[in-house]
Design an enzyme around this catalytic site. Structure first.
Site, PDB file in Angstrom:
ATOM      1  CB  SER A 166     -33.175  33.579  -7.379  1.00 21.38           C
ATOM      2  OG  SER A 166     -32.595  33.391  -8.638  1.00 21.38           O
ATOM      3  CG  ASP A 331     -25.439  34.611  -5.684  1.00 22.63           C
ATOM      4  OD1 ASP A 331     -25.192  34.232  -6.849  1.00 22.63           O
ATOM      5  OD2 ASP A 331     -26.574  34.968  -5.314  1.00 22.63           O
ATOM      6  CG  HIS A 364     -28.150  32.039  -7.015  1.00 20.88           C
ATOM      7  ND1 HIS A 364     -28.419  33.348  -6.701  1.00 20.88           N
ATOM      8  CD2 HIS A 364     -29.280  31.536  -7.576  1.00 20.88           C
ATOM      9  CE1 HIS A 364     -29.667  33.631  -7.063  1.00 20.88           C
ATOM     10  NE2 HIS A 364     -30.211  32.547  -7.592  1.00 20.88           N
TER      11      HIS A 364
END
Lengths: 413, 413
Positions: A166, A331, A364
Site C-alpha cells: 500500500s 483489491d 486490499h
C-alpha cells in the site's frame, strides 16, 4: 479483557510515543535539516525505528520494511500503545519470508507519522508546542529522504531489499526511483505509481470528516486539550470499507444482526457490519493522531512518479534493481491494473521484474493477512535475490508450514 | 449565476417544501392511518406527488416512477427548491421512453423523504413540532404501502408499469412482490433484492458523519435553529464516490489540479476531484434534510425481499408481471451480480423476464445519465408491454434521435 489498557490510557500512551518513542530514534540536529519537496526544511528532526536481526560484516543484508498509512515501526514486535503483536509478524521474523535470522531488518515510522518520527504531533522546536498544522506538508519522497538519512546513519550503503504494501509500496517505488544504486531488490505490494482519482476522493472524505469535527480546533486540538475523535472515527470507517472486498464483507458479515434476533427500527448498530465499523473507528482514535492522518493521506494523494520523472519508464531508467510486483485479485483500492502499469513501465525500462497477481477475496488488506501464496512468492523472490547478491544461506530450515501457521488478526492497514 | 437563489434561501425553500410542498398532495386523516412495518402507525399523514400526461378512460395507462435515495417527485418538471429540470427528463416526457403523450405518469416523494411526504422534517401532529427522531423508522415496504394508498386515492386499480433505479428499483421489486395483481410491468434498474454488507457499511459511515456533527443536536436541529451541514456534506461526499466508477472518475478528473499550476502543499482542494466532491457536499445540504438521510438510508439497509418471503423466488411466486431487469457494467454499488440474483429468482418463479446488462463506464449513476442503450431498451420493453396490455398506440412518432438529444447533467441519485 481486564488486562487491556483503557482508551484514555491508550491515548496518553499514544501521545507520549509521538514525542518520546519506546523504539530506537535517530536524531538530527539543527545543523542537519531535512529538506522537503514543499521547499521548506525541518530541523532538528528525528526518525523512530526498530531493527531486527544482525547486520552482517559487509553490510549487505539490510532490508527496509516500509509501512502503510496507519502503520508504524513495530513490524515484528509488540506495539507499545496497543500491546498487540507486530503488524507483519507473518512476513518478518525468524524463519519468515523476510528472515530475521538472515537479514538485518529496519522499519521506521514515516515522516508525518505519530509514533516518534517528526510529524504534526511532534513538538515544533521553535515554539515547544506541537507542530499541528505548522508542520510542513510532506510527500512520499520526503518520507524516503528521511529513511535514506537513517540508512546513512546506520552506515549502510546499499539496501538488500525494500519491501512494503500500500503506501509502503509507494515508498518502495520511490526508493527504487530516487536511489537506484542503493536498492538491490524491491517488493512493492498492493500499490500504485500514483494515487488514483477515486483514492484521492476517499482520502478527501476522511480529511473533511476530521476537519468538520469542532474538536479538531483548526488543528490545534492538543493545545486545546481536545481530540477530534468522532471525525477521525468516521474517516477510519470510510477508509476501512475500502480495505476489504465486497465478497469478504459478505462472507464475514452478510446481513447478520448484532446480538439481536430482529431489526430494532432505530439507528443503533442492528447489523454486525455496523458494529464492526464502529469498533474500527473507536479503537483507531486511541492510537492515531488526527493531524497525522491528514498529513499522511496528503502524501499519498501527492504521489505520482510519472509526473516526477516525466514518464513512469523514466523513473526506472537503467535500473539494476530486481523487482517483485504483487497485487491481489479482489483489491479495488489498488487494483491489479495499477500494478500492471508499474510492470509495463519496468518492462519498458528493461528492468528485471516478476509480477504475481495473488488470488484472494480479502481485498486490499490481504497483504497484511495470512495469504500463503504471498508468503511463498516473497520467500522465493527474496531467497533468489539473496543468492544473486551473494548473501550467505541461513541456518537450518524451519518447518515448511510456518508461513500459514499463525492465525489471522488483520485490520490494520 | 446571479439568478440562482443563495444557499440560505435554498434551505428555507427546502424546509417549506417539506411541510407544504408545491406539488400535489394526497392527505390522509386521523382516521386513515398508515400502518408501518415497525408496528407503529402514523396519522394524519400525507404523500406529495406529481403527475404527467392523462389517465385514459379505463385507467390502464398509469406508470409509477419510483425515485432513489435523494430524489423527489419532480421526475419530469422543475424542482421548486433548486430550479433544476426534473431528474429523469430523458426518461419521462413527451416522446420519451416513458411517453407522457401516452401514459399517465405518477411520481411521489417517498415516505421518510423531505419534499412533502410525511417524514422526519414533517410536523408531528401530536406536538406541532417537526417529527425529527419521533418519526417511526420506515421500510421500503412502508414506502410502497404509502404509494399504494395514493394509487387507490387516484382510483387506479392496476399500474401499467412501475419503473425505478437504485432505491427506486427496490420499490419496483417490492411493488411486484406485495401487489402482484396491481403491476402489469416492472422495470427495476441498477438495484438489488437486498442491501449488501458493503452498502450498509457506506450508509453507516454517512449516518455516523451526520450524528457526529454537534449541530445535529440529537436530531432536534430544526427546533434548535441549527443545521448539521458539515456532517451531511461528508455523508454525501462518501456516498457520491460510490455512485461513480473508478474509470469515470479517472476520465473526468484524473489527477488534474483545480485552478492552479502546481501542488500547494496544504489541505485546500488541490485536485479537481476534491473540489468536485466538496461542491457535491455543500450543494446537497441546501436541498436535503439530514434526518431524512438517516431514515431513507435505513430503509434501504433493511430491504431484504428474500428474508420477507422466505426466499427470493417465493417473493415472485406465480407472478404475472413482466419484468425488465437492467444493470450497468461499471456499477459497483449494485453490481450486475445483484441483478442476476433477481433474474434467477424470477426464472425460478417462471416469470416473464428480460435482462439487459448495459455497457457503461459511468458507474451507478448511469441510470440517471444519457445512456442511449438504456433508453432504447426501456422504450422497447414498455412499447411491447403496452401492446400486450392493449393500450392504444401513441400519436405520430418523434424524431428517432430524441433519446440522445438532451445533454447530460447527472449527479443526483
Amino acid at each position: 479483557m481486564a488486562d487491556e489498557p483503557s482508551a484514555p490510557t491508550l491515548h496518553a500512551l499514544s501521545r507520549s510515543q509521538a514525542v518520546d518513542p519506546s523504539s530506537q530514534v535517530a536524531r538530527f540536529g539543527a545543523d542537519e535539516p531535512l529538506e522537503l519537496d514543499c521547499g521548506k526544511a525541518i530541523a532538528p528532526w528525528q526518525i523512530a525505528y526498530e531493527t531486527y536481526g544482525t547486520l552482517n560484516a559487509d553490510k549487505s543484508n539490510a532490508v527496509l520494511i516500509c509501512h502503510a498509512l496507519t502503520g508504524d515501526q513495530y513490524v515484528a514486535s509488540v506495539n507499545p500503545v496497543t500491546g498487540k503483536p507486530g503488524w507483519w509478524e507473518r512476513m518478518v521474523g525468524p524463519g519468515c519470508p523476510v528472515d530475521t535470522d538472515k537479514y538485518f531488518v529496519i522499519c521506521s515510522n514515516v515522516l508525518g507519522g505519530c509514533m516518534g518520527t517528526s510529524g504534526p504531533a511532534s513538538l515544533n522546536p521553535e515554539t515547544g508546542e506541537p507542530y499541528a498544522l505548522t508542520m510542513p506538508v510532506v510527500t512520499i519522497r520526503d518520507m524516503v529522504r528521511a529513511q535514506a538519512r537513517l540508512v546513512d546513519r546506520l552506515g549502510i550503503d546499499t539496501l538488500f531489499a525494500v519491501v512494503g504494501g500500500s503506501m509502503g509500496g509507494m515508498q518502495v517505488l520511490q526508493w527504487a526511483a530516487s536511489y537506484p544504486e542503493r536498492v538491490f531488490a524491491a517488493v512493492p505490494i498492493a500499490t500504485g505509481a500514483r494515487h488514483s482519482s477515486q483514492n484521492i476522493a476517499f482520502h478527501e472524505v476522511g480529511r473533511q470528516a476530521i476537519m468538520a469535527d469542532p474538536d479538531w480546533c483548526d488543528g490545534a486540538y492538543i493545545e486545546a486539550g481536545k481530540r477530534p475523535v468522532k471525525g477521525l472515527a468516521v474517516a477510519r470507517m470510510a477508509a476501512h470499507i475500502t480495505y476489504m472486498s465486497d465478497s469478504s464483507l459478505h462472507r464475514k458479515f452478510g446481513r447478520n444482526l448484532q446480538d439481536r434476533d430482529d431489526l430494532t427500527f432505530g439507528f443503533d448498530a442492528d447489523f454486525q457490519i455496523e458494529s464492526y465499523l464502529r469498533h474500527q473507528g473507536m479503537t483507531f482514535v486511541d492510537r492515531f493522531d488526527a493531524n497525522s492522518y491528514l498529513y499522511v493521506t496528503r502524501a499519498m494523494d501527492y504521489f505520482d512518479l510519472a509526473a516526477e520523472f516525466g514518464s513512469l519508464p523514466l523513473a526506472f531508467h537503467d535500473t539494476k534493481t530486481r523487482f517483485c510486483v504483487m497485487s491481489f485479485t479482489s483489491d479495488w483500492l489498488f487494483p491489479t491494473s495499477e500494478s500492471r502499469m508499474i510492470v509495463k513501465a519496468l518492462n519498458a525500462a528493461a528492468a528485471n521484474v516478476s509480477f504475481v497477481e495473488v488470488d484472494s477475496d480479502r481485498g486490499h488488506d490481504a497483504f497484511l493477512l495470512d495469504v500463503p501464496e504471498m508468503f511463498s512468492t516473497i520467500r522465493g523472490f527474496i531467497t533468489g535475490a539473496a543468492r544473486a547478491r551473494g548473501i550467505p544461506a541461513p541456518g537450518p530450515a524451519r518447518p515448511a508450514a510456518a508461513d500459514a501457521a499463525q492465525t489471522a488478526t488483520g485490520g490494520a492497514d
